[in-house]
Every structure is written in structure tokens, then in C-alpha cells.
Design an enzyme around this catalytic site. Structure first.
Site: not given
Length: 311
Positions: A15, A36, A41, A66, A89, A121, A124, A144, A149, A152, A154, A176
Site C-alpha cells: 500500500v 520503513d 525495501k 523519520y 480488519r 488497518n 478507524d 482513509s 469502499d 467500489r 459505485k 471500514h
């Protein structure tokens, strides 16, 4: 390219890296920093994306720690455990809380004026934790939410009825996750109520069809994970959409995870609601018309999340 805008992405996984790539493609920042725990990576993803800037614009994409994120306008937190097939989630809650608790203080230390967008995740709950740990005003701590959702929903309505889903206005509200609520009563096509629009074309729409589509929206993410091991493109594009609304001060409405302070009879919980979004973050949480059943289910979604929030 959006001049003088710096965006940092915490997490170089599927992501995070795809989000950084979407930012580059859409020219949403002048500088992008990827951080990361796996430095190699982060370095490899940044290098790969940076090579593509030769065909896009003079955008600086790099990796770092950071301290390299210092004075970012937006910090995106994507680092966290990936739900496995069969897990919800919320199953990854404890792992996510531990990881996020290590990230937030570092983000705040170097970026006291940033807008934080949480994508990891369960989004929320992690956004609520970020709000508590950061001490930032609620307007500058955003999840986010259900942007992907809602997209999706739509898509599936358009797919079923052969209509242009880009003309559909609709929102998934609440968590979510499994307790999310499709706001069918407020769904329109080019300003016309969905039910009326479809009936005028001779299509059938009823509660059973709506429930099947709503369930498909809930499950499709896990279908994707089952096939390729993760989701990335849909959520990354959704996050880029949020960023665009912020950096261009768009004042558009997106279903973001934000703090409820009495709206819909709900308080002290982060979950998705229609929000006006601009350069200061969430400007307003909107209360749209919901059916009694939708409102009841939204309040139930809030209770699910409130029972799991860490104070």
C-alpha cells in the site's frame, strides 16, 4: 506538480509503495519521502519510483528515516499488519496498535504542523489512537475511511445496471469493515435518486438487491487478498484522491474517518462520514439524510468501534 509540497509515506509495503507511486503519477507533491523499518525495501521502492519521474516531472522521491520527513505537509501512515484471508480488519487490532504507537511519536516530533492520514488497518481504531497520541486537532488527523469502499459501491452499481458509475454519488459510512453502512437512501445518479433513476430505465431495484451489492462491497477486498495476497491499487488511488483534495484546497466531500462529536447521535469515535476536505484537513463533518434503519446501523457501527478503542 504541486509546488512546495512535501509528503512522507510511513511504510514501504504494497500500500505504501503504491501510494507513493500514485502521488508521483498525479504530480501531487514536489518531494516524497518513504520510510520503513526495512531500509533496503524503502530504498528500493524509492529508487524504482524515482526512475519513473524522468517521464513525469521533476519530483524528488527518496527514502530515509523519520528525521528526513521533517516539515512534511502530509504524513501518510500505511505501516501495519496485513489481514490474512479469513481475518477481519479487527482481527489485526493488537498488532496494529503496537506498531502505530511506535510510529506516531516520531511523526509528531518531526512534523508538528502536518496533516496525518492513517491508512493502516483497522483504520478507524488506529486513526483514533493517532488522534489521542499526537495531540493534534481532529481536523488534522484523518483516516482513509471508506473512500475505496464508496468507490467500489459505485462500481458495482454501475456494473450491474450498465450505467456510468462516475455519475453516481453515494457513500459507505461507519467502519471500514464488517459493520459499514451503505447510504442507499442518499444515493443519486446525476442528482436523481437512484431508485427513481433505475425505475425510469425499467430496471428493478429493491432491498434484496441492495443487500447483495452491499455485501459484495464488504467482501471484495478479501477476494482480492485471496487472489493476489494483498490489495494496493484501489486503496492507493483512494488515498491519492484524498491528498489531491487537501493540496488543492478542493473543498470536495469524501467519506473519511473523522471524529464524531454528536453528529448522528454519535460521540467520541473515529469512523467514516461525509467530510468537506481542504488544505487544513477536514473542514466539516456533514449530516446527510439517512433512513431510520441506516441511522440505527450507523450507531451500531459506532458501538462496535467504541468497544475496541484504546483510551
Amino acid at each position: 506538480m504541486v509546488k512546495n509540497t512535501k509528503i512522507s509515506v510511513i511504510g514501504a509495503g504494497f500500500v505504501g509503495s503504491t501510494t507513493a507511486y500514485a502521488i508521483m503519477l498525479q504530480k501531487l507533491a514536489e518531494e516524497v519521502v518513504i520510510v520503513d523499518i526495512n531500509e533496503k525495501k524503502a530504498m528500493s521502492e524509492a529508487m524504482d519510483i524515482a526512475h519513473g519521474t524522468a517521464f513525469i516531472e521533476d519530483i524528488d522521491v527518496k527514502y530515509g528515516d523519520y528525521s528526513d520527513t521533517k516539515d512534511s505537509d502530509i504524513v501518510i501512515i500505511t505501516a501495519g499488519p496485513q489481514p490474512k484471508s479469513g481475518e477481519t480488519r479487527l482481527d489485526v487490532l493488537n498488532k496494529g496498535l503496537k506498531i502505530n504507537a511506535q510510529i506516531v511519536p516520531q511523526v509528531v516530533k518531526y512534523n508538528p504542523n502536518a496533516i496525518i492520514i492513517v491508512v493502516a488497518n483497522p483504520v478507524d481504531i488506529l486513526t483514533y489512537q493517532t488522534y489521542k497520541l499526537s495531540g493534534f486537532p481532529k481536523e488534522r488527523v484523518i483516516g482513509s475511511g471508506t473512500v475505496v469502499d464508496s468507490g467500489r459501491l459505485k462500481y458495482f452499481v454501475g456494473e450491474k445496471y450498465g450505467i456510468n458509475y462516475r455519475k453516481i454519488s453515494t457513500y459507505i459510512l461507519g467502519e471500514h469493515g464488517d459493520s459499514q453502512v451503505a447510504a442507499w437512501s442518499s444515493t443519486t445518479v446525476s442528482g436523481i435518486k437512484l431508485d427513481d433513476y433505475l425505475k425510469s430505465l425499467g430496471f428493478e431495484i429493491n432491498d434484496e438487491i441492495k443487500e447483495k451489492i452491499s455485501q459484495k462491497v464488504k467482501e471484495v477486498g478479501f477476494d482480492i487478498v485471496g487472489g493476489k495476497g494483498y490489495t494496493s491499487f484501489g486503496i492507493a488511488t483512494a488515498v491519492a484522491r484524498i491528498i489531491k483534495a487537501i493540496v488543492t484546497d478542493e473543498h470536495t466531500v469524501l467519506p473519511l474517518s473523522t471524529l464524531y462529536t454528536g453528529e448522528y447521535g454519535i460521540e467520541d469515535v473515529y469512523m467514516a462520514a461525509p467530510c468537506i476536505v481542504g488544505n487544513s484537513g477536514v473542514k466539516n463533518l456533514l449530516e446527510i439524510d439517512l433512513s431510520q434503519e441506516e441511522l440505527k446501523n450507523l450507531q451500531k457501527s459506532a458501538e462496535v468501534l467504541k468497544s475496541l478503542n484504546i483510551k
